[in-house]
Design a protein around this motif. Structure first.
Motif, PDB file in Angstrom:
ATOM      1  N   ALA A  39       0.604  -0.940  -0.241  1.00  0.00           N
ATOM      2  CA  ALA A  39      -0.196   0.227  -0.076  1.00  0.00           C
ATOM      3  C   ALA A  39       0.927   0.893  -0.036  1.00  0.00           C
ATOM      4  CB  ALA A  39      -0.719   0.056   1.100  1.00  0.00           C
ATOM      5  N   GLY A  40       1.811   0.987   0.397  1.00  0.00           N
ATOM      6  CA  GLY A  40       3.005   2.832   0.987  1.00  0.00           C
ATOM      7  C   GLY A  40       3.715   2.415  -0.476  1.00  0.00           C
ATOM      8  N   PHE A  41       3.554   1.730  -1.597  1.00  0.00           N
ATOM      9  CA  PHE A  41       3.867   1.722  -2.658  1.00  0.00           C
ATOM     10  C   PHE A  41       3.255   2.609  -3.380  1.00  0.00           C
ATOM     11  CE2 PHE A  41       7.667  -1.210  -1.748  1.00  0.00           C
ATOM     12  CZ  PHE A  41       9.103  -0.433  -2.370  1.00  0.00           C
ATOM     13  N   GLY A  42       1.847   1.813  -3.341  1.00  0.00           N
ATOM     14  CA  GLY A  42       1.079   2.675  -3.760  1.00  0.00           C
ATOM     15  C   GLY A  42       0.855   4.029  -3.996  1.00  0.00           C
ATOM     16  N   LEU A  43       1.082   4.554  -2.522  1.00  0.00           N
ATOM     17  CA  LEU A  43       0.965   5.693  -2.285  1.00  0.00           C
ATOM     18  C   LEU A  43       2.291   6.738  -3.553  1.00  0.00           C
ATOM     19  CD1 LEU A  43      -0.053   5.659   1.297  1.00  0.00           C
ATOM     20  CD2 LEU A  43      -1.414   6.122  -0.750  1.00  0.00           C
ATOM     21  N   GLY A  44       3.208   6.434  -3.572  1.00  0.00           N
ATOM     22  CA  GLY A  44       4.437   6.268  -4.083  1.00  0.00           C
ATOM     23  C   GLY A  44       5.419   6.852  -2.971  1.00  0.00           C
ATOM     24  N   ILE A  45       6.686   6.894  -3.243  1.00  0.00           N
ATOM     25  CA  ILE A  45       8.060   6.885  -2.439  1.00  0.00           C
ATOM     26  C   ILE A  45       7.912   8.215  -1.343  1.00  0.00           C
ATOM     27  CG2 ILE A  45      10.537   7.381  -2.204  1.00  0.00           C
ATOM     28  CD1 ILE A  45       9.374   4.545  -2.510  1.00  0.00           C
ATOM     29  N   ALA A  46       7.288   9.786  -1.842  1.00  0.00           N
ATOM     30  CA  ALA A  46       7.372  10.166  -1.250  1.00  0.00           C
ATOM     31  C   ALA A  46       5.747  10.616  -0.762  1.00  0.00           C
ATOM     32  CB  ALA A  46       6.521  11.782  -2.229  1.00  0.00           C
ATOM     33  N   THR A  47       5.009  10.261  -0.570  1.00  0.00           N
ATOM     34  CA  THR A  47       4.247   9.565   0.449  1.00  0.00           C
ATOM     35  C   THR A  47       4.113   9.219   1.573  1.00  0.00           C
ATOM     36  OG1 THR A  47       2.697  11.090  -1.022  1.00  0.00           O
ATOM     37  CG2 THR A  47       1.403  10.452   0.708  1.00  0.00           C
ATOM     38  N   GLY A  48       4.600   7.331   0.531  1.00  0.00           N
ATOM     39  CA  GLY A  48       3.940   6.313   0.949  1.00  0.00           C
ATOM     40  C   GLY A  48       5.851   6.087   1.430  1.00  0.00           C
ATOM     41  N   GLY A  49       6.929   6.228   1.658  1.00  0.00           N
ATOM     42  CA  GLY A  49       7.950   5.860   1.745  1.00  0.00           C
ATOM     43  C   GLY A  49       8.583   5.635   3.452  1.00  0.00           C
ATOM     44  N   GLY A  50       7.353   6.558   4.660  1.00  0.00           N
ATOM     45  CA  GLY A  50       7.990   5.890   5.085  1.00  0.00           C
ATOM     46  C   GLY A  50       6.535   5.035   6.063  1.00  0.00           C
ATOM     47  N   GLN A  51       5.424   5.084   5.768  1.00  0.00           N
ATOM     48  CA  GLN A  51       4.251   3.348   5.207  1.00  0.00           C
ATOM     49  C   GLN A  51       5.664   2.277   4.674  1.00  0.00           C
ATOM     50  OE1 GLN A  51       0.325   3.764   4.091  1.00  0.00           O
ATOM     51  NE2 GLN A  51       0.155   1.636   4.222  1.00  0.00           N
ATOM     52  N   ILE A  52       6.221   1.849   3.762  1.00  0.00           N
ATOM     53  CA  ILE A  52       7.040   1.246   3.859  1.00  0.00           C
ATOM     54  C   ILE A  52       7.857   0.605   4.126  1.00  0.00           C
ATOM     55  CG2 ILE A  52       8.869   0.748   1.683  1.00  0.00           C
ATOM     56  CD1 ILE A  52       7.228   2.667  -0.535  1.00  0.00           C
ATOM     57  N   LEU A  53       8.508   1.960   5.003  1.00  0.00           N
ATOM     58  CA  LEU A  53       9.833   2.014   6.023  1.00  0.00           C
ATOM     59  C   LEU A  53       9.474   1.036   6.849  1.00  0.00           C
ATOM     60  CD1 LEU A  53      12.838   2.014   7.143  1.00  0.00           C
ATOM     61  CD2 LEU A  53      11.999   4.123   7.975  1.00  0.00           C
ATOM     62  N   ALA A  54       8.414   1.707   7.660  1.00  0.00           N
ATOM     63  CA  ALA A  54       7.329   1.063   8.599  1.00  0.00           C
ATOM     64  C   ALA A  54       7.351  -0.116   8.784  1.00  0.00           C
ATOM     65  CB  ALA A  54       5.753   1.681   9.567  1.00  0.00           C
ATOM     66  N   GLY A  55       6.402  -1.368   7.536  1.00  0.00           N
ATOM     67  CA  GLY A  55       5.864  -2.090   7.455  1.00  0.00           C
ATOM     68  C   GLY A  55       7.020  -2.884   7.398  1.00  0.00           C
ATOM     69  N   GLY A  56       8.573  -2.742   6.556  1.00  0.00           N
ATOM     70  CA  GLY A  56       9.783  -3.274   6.147  1.00  0.00           C
ATOM     71  C   GLY A  56       9.952  -3.708   7.691  1.00  0.00           C
ATOM     72  N   LEU A  57       9.820  -2.754   8.454  1.00  0.00           N
ATOM     73  CA  LEU A  57      10.574  -3.160  10.511  1.00  0.00           C
ATOM     74  C   LEU A  57       9.793  -3.960  10.733  1.00  0.00           C
ATOM     75  CD1 LEU A  57      12.381  -1.596  12.454  1.00  0.00           C
ATOM     76  CD2 LEU A  57      10.908   0.143  13.231  1.00  0.00           C
ATOM     77  N   LEU A  58       8.392  -3.289  10.538  1.00  0.00           N
ATOM     78  CA  LEU A  58       7.284  -4.682  11.452  1.00  0.00           C
ATOM     79  C   LEU A  58       7.758  -6.822  10.702  1.00  0.00           C
ATOM     80  CD1 LEU A  58       4.147  -2.715  11.486  1.00  0.00           C
ATOM     81  CD2 LEU A  58       5.288  -2.823  13.181  1.00  0.00           C
ATOM     82  N   VAL A  59       7.957  -6.415   9.959  1.00  0.00           N
ATOM     83  CA  VAL A  59       8.326  -8.155   9.318  1.00  0.00           C
ATOM     84  C   VAL A  59       9.809  -8.542  10.151  1.00  0.00           C
ATOM     85  CG1 VAL A  59       8.939  -9.049   7.100  1.00  0.00           C
ATOM     86  CG2 VAL A  59       6.956  -7.300   7.061  1.00  0.00           C
ATOM     87  N   ALA A  60      11.296  -7.470   9.958  1.00  0.00           N
ATOM     88  CA  ALA A  60      11.616  -7.887  10.493  1.00  0.00           C
ATOM     89  C   ALA A  60      12.040  -7.343  11.870  1.00  0.00           C
ATOM     90  CB  ALA A  60      13.425  -6.207  10.362  1.00  0.00           C
ATOM     91  N   LEU A  61      11.026  -7.090  12.707  1.00  0.00           N
ATOM     92  CA  LEU A  61      10.994  -6.873  14.573  1.00  0.00           C
ATOM     93  C   LEU A  61       9.913  -8.642  14.427  1.00  0.00           C
ATOM     94  CD1 LEU A  61       9.635  -3.817  15.301  1.00  0.00           C
ATOM     95  CD2 LEU A  61      12.584  -4.835  15.355  1.00  0.00           C
ATOM     96  N   LEU A  62       9.418  -9.094  13.136  1.00  0.00           N
ATOM     97  CA  LEU A  62       8.371  -9.717  13.471  1.00  0.00           C
ATOM     98  C   LEU A  62       8.885 -11.685  13.513  1.00  0.00           C
ATOM     99  CD1 LEU A  62       6.060 -11.469  14.287  1.00  0.00           C
ATOM    100  CD2 LEU A  62       5.200 -11.419  12.009  1.00  0.00           C
ATOM    101  N   ALA A  63       9.767 -11.296  12.240  1.00  0.00           N
ATOM    102  CA  ALA A  63      11.598 -12.062  12.138  1.00  0.00           C
ATOM    103  C   ALA A  63      11.784 -12.302  13.794  1.00  0.00           C
ATOM    104  CB  ALA A  63      11.733 -12.024  10.687  1.00  0.00           C
ATOM    105  N   LEU A  64      12.481 -11.156  14.134  1.00  0.00           N
ATOM    106  CA  LEU A  64      13.432 -11.024  15.250  1.00  0.00           C
ATOM    107  C   LEU A  64      12.714 -12.147  15.962  1.00  0.00           C
ATOM    108  CD1 LEU A  64      15.249  -7.729  14.686  1.00  0.00           C
ATOM    109  CD2 LEU A  64      16.073 -10.548  14.752  1.00  0.00           C
ATOM    110  N   ALA A  65      11.321 -11.633  16.874  1.00  0.00           N
ATOM    111  CA  ALA A  65      10.725 -12.272  17.710  1.00  0.00           C
ATOM    112  C   ALA A  65      10.322 -13.443  17.496  1.00  0.00           C
ATOM    113  CB  ALA A  65       9.891 -11.233  18.185  1.00  0.00           C
TER     114      ALA A  65
END
Length: 239
Positions: free
Chosen positions: A179-205
């Motif tokens: 969904a973040g990519f659908g908004l474009g990097i300028a608008t959805g860049g933070g959402q993309i980064l947040a989603g990636g961080l959530l996946v990484a934290l879940l894998a570590l957990a």
């Protein structure tokens, strides 16, 4: 704001967590997909690996199956399976991830039984144990570190890869990134980064929880063996 600041703001917005399709919904989907895929992988890989390890035959077959399943890119399966009777959604994702989980599960089940010392088997047979009794009462307990290490490796890999489910509308935390990519990097860049961080934290957990469970289910005298088993599981996952 730069993407990092946008990600912090996005993660601190309660609506992004509780709204329909928010983090909590996507987290539940992600865990469900991953759990079913790993369970399916266990149902396929463990009986084959334990049987071949018990009989002492099929070592070449284990290597072949592991290499073949690893050679199939998960993204390719996710592209092909939705075009079959499975359609789009969670079913093709679960099957693709189960295929991805097979190599470490299969390799460690086989290796765990083959690592049982021949003298232990001879002693058990000398006590009158039949083949099934030997497997259940001797070989399986000694193979626990390998089975646990293979399960841990497969689970972490599947959780990390399940983010690709968004490509076929399969749900999971990857939908946030998509969904973040659908908004474009300028608008959805933070959402993309947040989603990636959530996946990484879940894998570590998942890694941390399964590491603790692995230690709990492994008898104390076999815990050193568990370290070797984890290295073998990692090698099987990267072969």
């Amino acid at each position: 704001m730069n993407p990092v600041e946008q990600a912090v703001v996005w993660l601190n917005d309660p609506l992004n967590w509780t709204n329909p399709g928010g983090v909590l919904d996507r987290l539940g989907e992600h865990l469900f997909i991953s759990a079913v895929a790993v369970a399916l992988g266990c149902l396929v890989a463990w009986p084959v690996g334990l049987y071949l390890g018990h009989t002492g035959r099929g070592g070449a077959a284990v290597v072949l199956i592991s290499n073949v399943t690893l050679a199939i890119p998960t993204i390719a399966l996710l592209t092909i399976l939705p075009l079959t009777f499975l359609g789009f959604g969670q079913r093709p994702v679960i099957i693709a991830l189960a295929v991805f989980a097979v190599p470490p599960l299969l390799a460690n089940a086989y290796t765990g039984l083959r690592e049982v010392h021949p003298e232990v088997r001879d002693a058990a047979r000398g006590m009158g144990l039949s083949g099934p009794q030997l497997l259940r009462r001797v070989e399986l307990p000694l193979a626990v570190p390998y089975l646990a290490a293979g399960f841990r490796t497969a689970a972490v890999q599947v959780v990390a890869t399940a983010a690709l489910a968004s490509f076929v509308n399969g749900g999971g935390l990857g939908q946030i990134i998509s969904a973040g990519f659908g908004l474009g990097i300028a608008t959805g860049g933070g959402q993309i980064l947040a989603g990636g961080l959530l996946v990484a934290l879940l894998a570590l957990a998942v890694e941390g929880v399964l590491a603790l469970l692995e230690r709990l289910v492994t008898p104390r005298p076999l815990r050193r063996t568990g370290g070797r088993a984890r290295r073998r599981a990692a090698a099987a996952g990267q072969a």
